[in-house]
Scaffold this motif. Structure first.
Motif, short mmCIF file in Angstrom:
data_model
loop_
_atom_site.label_atom_id
_atom_site.label_comp_id
_atom_site.label_asym_id
_atom_site.label_seq_id
_atom_site.Cartn_x
_atom_site.Cartn_y
_atom_site.Cartn_z
N ASP A 22 -22.51 37.06 8.74
CA ASP A 22 -23.16 36.38 7.62
C ASP A 22 -23.07 34.87 7.81
OD1 ASP A 22 -20.61 35.57 6.77
OD2 ASP A 22 -20.50 37.05 5.16
N SER A 23 -23.55 34.11 6.84
CA SER A 23 -23.61 32.64 6.96
C SER A 23 -22.22 32.00 7.02
CB SER A 23 -24.40 32.06 5.80
OG SER A 23 -23.76 32.34 4.57
N ARG A 24 -21.19 32.77 6.68
CA ARG A 24 -19.81 32.26 6.77
C ARG A 24 -19.13 32.68 8.06
NH1 ARG A 24 -18.68 34.86 1.14
NH2 ARG A 24 -18.77 36.52 2.65
N GLY A 25 -19.88 33.40 8.95
CA GLY A 25 -19.30 33.87 10.19
C GLY A 25 -18.45 35.10 10.00
N GLU A 26 -18.75 35.90 8.98
CA GLU A 26 -17.94 37.07 8.65
C GLU A 26 -18.75 38.35 8.72
OE1 GLU A 26 -16.22 36.32 4.80
OE2 GLU A 26 -15.14 34.55 5.51
N SER A 27 -18.02 39.47 8.91
CA SER A 27 -18.63 40.79 8.90
C SER A 27 -17.54 41.83 8.67
CB SER A 27 -19.32 41.07 10.25
OG SER A 27 -20.02 42.29 10.20
N ALA A 28 -17.93 43.01 8.21
CA ALA A 28 -17.02 44.14 8.06
C ALA A 28 -17.68 45.32 8.76
CB ALA A 28 -16.76 44.44 6.60
N LEU A 29 -16.95 45.95 9.69
CA LEU A 29 -17.50 47.06 10.47
C LEU A 29 -16.58 48.26 10.41
CD1 LEU A 29 -18.44 45.21 13.80
CD2 LEU A 29 -20.00 45.83 11.95
N GLU A 30 -17.17 49.45 10.43
CA GLU A 30 -16.39 50.66 10.65
C GLU A 30 -16.43 50.92 12.15
OE1 GLU A 30 -16.81 54.07 8.24
OE2 GLU A 30 -17.36 52.90 6.47
N MET A 31 -15.25 51.04 12.74
CA MET A 31 -15.16 51.16 14.19
C MET A 31 -14.40 52.43 14.56
SD MET A 31 -16.37 48.16 15.41
CE MET A 31 -15.64 48.11 17.02
N ALA A 32 -14.81 53.05 15.64
CA ALA A 32 -14.05 54.16 16.20
C ALA A 32 -12.78 53.60 16.83
CB ALA A 32 -14.90 54.88 17.26
N HIS A 33 -11.78 54.44 16.99
CA HIS A 33 -10.56 54.00 17.65
C HIS A 33 -10.87 53.71 19.11
CE1 HIS A 33 -7.67 56.07 14.61
NE2 HIS A 33 -8.47 55.20 14.04
N GLY A 34 -10.18 52.73 19.64
CA GLY A 34 -10.37 52.41 21.05
C GLY A 34 -10.17 50.93 21.32
N GLN A 35 -10.42 50.57 22.54
CA GLN A 35 -10.30 49.18 22.98
C GLN A 35 -11.68 48.61 23.16
OE1 GLN A 35 -7.32 48.44 25.96
NE2 GLN A 35 -8.56 46.83 26.90
N PHE A 36 -11.89 47.41 22.63
CA PHE A 36 -13.20 46.76 22.67
C PHE A 36 -13.06 45.38 23.27
CE2 PHE A 36 -13.23 49.82 19.27
CZ PHE A 36 -14.46 50.46 19.41
N THR A 37 -14.08 44.99 24.03
CA THR A 37 -14.15 43.64 24.58
C THR A 37 -15.09 42.83 23.69
OG1 THR A 37 -13.79 44.44 26.82
CG2 THR A 37 -14.78 42.26 26.59
N TYR A 38 -14.64 41.65 23.28
CA TYR A 38 -15.49 40.79 22.46
C TYR A 38 -15.81 39.50 23.20
CZ TYR A 38 -11.31 38.04 21.28
OH TYR A 38 -10.19 37.26 21.35
N LYS A 39 -16.94 38.92 22.82
CA LYS A 39 -17.33 37.61 23.35
C LYS A 39 -17.91 36.81 22.20
CE LYS A 39 -19.88 35.30 27.03
NZ LYS A 39 -20.72 35.48 28.22
N VAL A 40 -17.41 35.58 22.05
CA VAL A 40 -17.87 34.68 21.00
C VAL A 40 -18.49 33.46 21.68
CG1 VAL A 40 -17.20 33.25 19.03
CG2 VAL A 40 -16.06 35.45 19.43
#
Length: 161
Positions: A22-40
């Motif tokens: 969103d405009s504040r740089g925020e989000s809420a997600l439902e995620m499966a268990h596991g390891q995730f790679t992020y890039k900003v």
């Protein structure tokens, strides 16, 4: 998982998939268990990559430590006593030592009593020094007396008193 990214105009991807913020740089997600790679990524900042593990505990991804990409600005002024401001913040008098700034456009304002203020827009580039010179023009002060007293005074057809 709750997400908070700074600066708010950054983009985020998880395992290569774009995440809407969103405009504040925020989000809420439902995620499966596991390891995730992020890039900003954000304009004017070096990208940041990392990993997050999602399991039964509540998780959040907070990225607020992006490193800004910088360059330098050197400002030489006349008169030497003039004050220099960058984006409204004072940096002192004639900048003999270049100041480090985030890349992009910045407003440089130079002012001194008895002189016209000058404003310039400069572009700071990565790992480069931008040099500018600003010579201020003196402001002329005049005193008028009239006979008869109280007459209207115009300078270049503009009423001044």
């Amino acid at each position: 998982m709750t997400i908070k990214i700074t600066p708010a105009n950054a983009t985020l991807s998880l395992n290569g998939m774009s995440v809407n913020l969103d405009s504040r740089g925020e989000s809420a997600l439902e995620m499966a268990h596991g390891q995730f790679t992020y890039k900003v990524e954000a304009n004017g900042y070096y990208p940041k990559e990392g990993q997050i593990v999602v399991n039964d505990k509540e998780h959040s991804l907070i990225v607020n430590d992006l490193n800004p990409i910088k360059g330098k600005l050197s400002v030489h002024v006349n008169p030497y006593s003039a004050e220099v401001f960058v984006d409204g913040h004072p940096i002192g008098r004639s900048a003999l030592e270049p100041v480090e700034l985030q890349i992009g456009q910045h407003e440089v304002m130079v002012s001194s009593d008895g002189y016209r203020t000058e404003t310039r827009i400069v572009t700071i580039n990565e790992n480069q020094t931008t040099d500018i010179s600003v010579s201020l023009s003196r402001v002329a002060n005049y005193k008028f007396t009239t006979s008869p007293h109280g007459a209207n005074i115009f300078v270049n057809k503009e009423y001044v008193g």
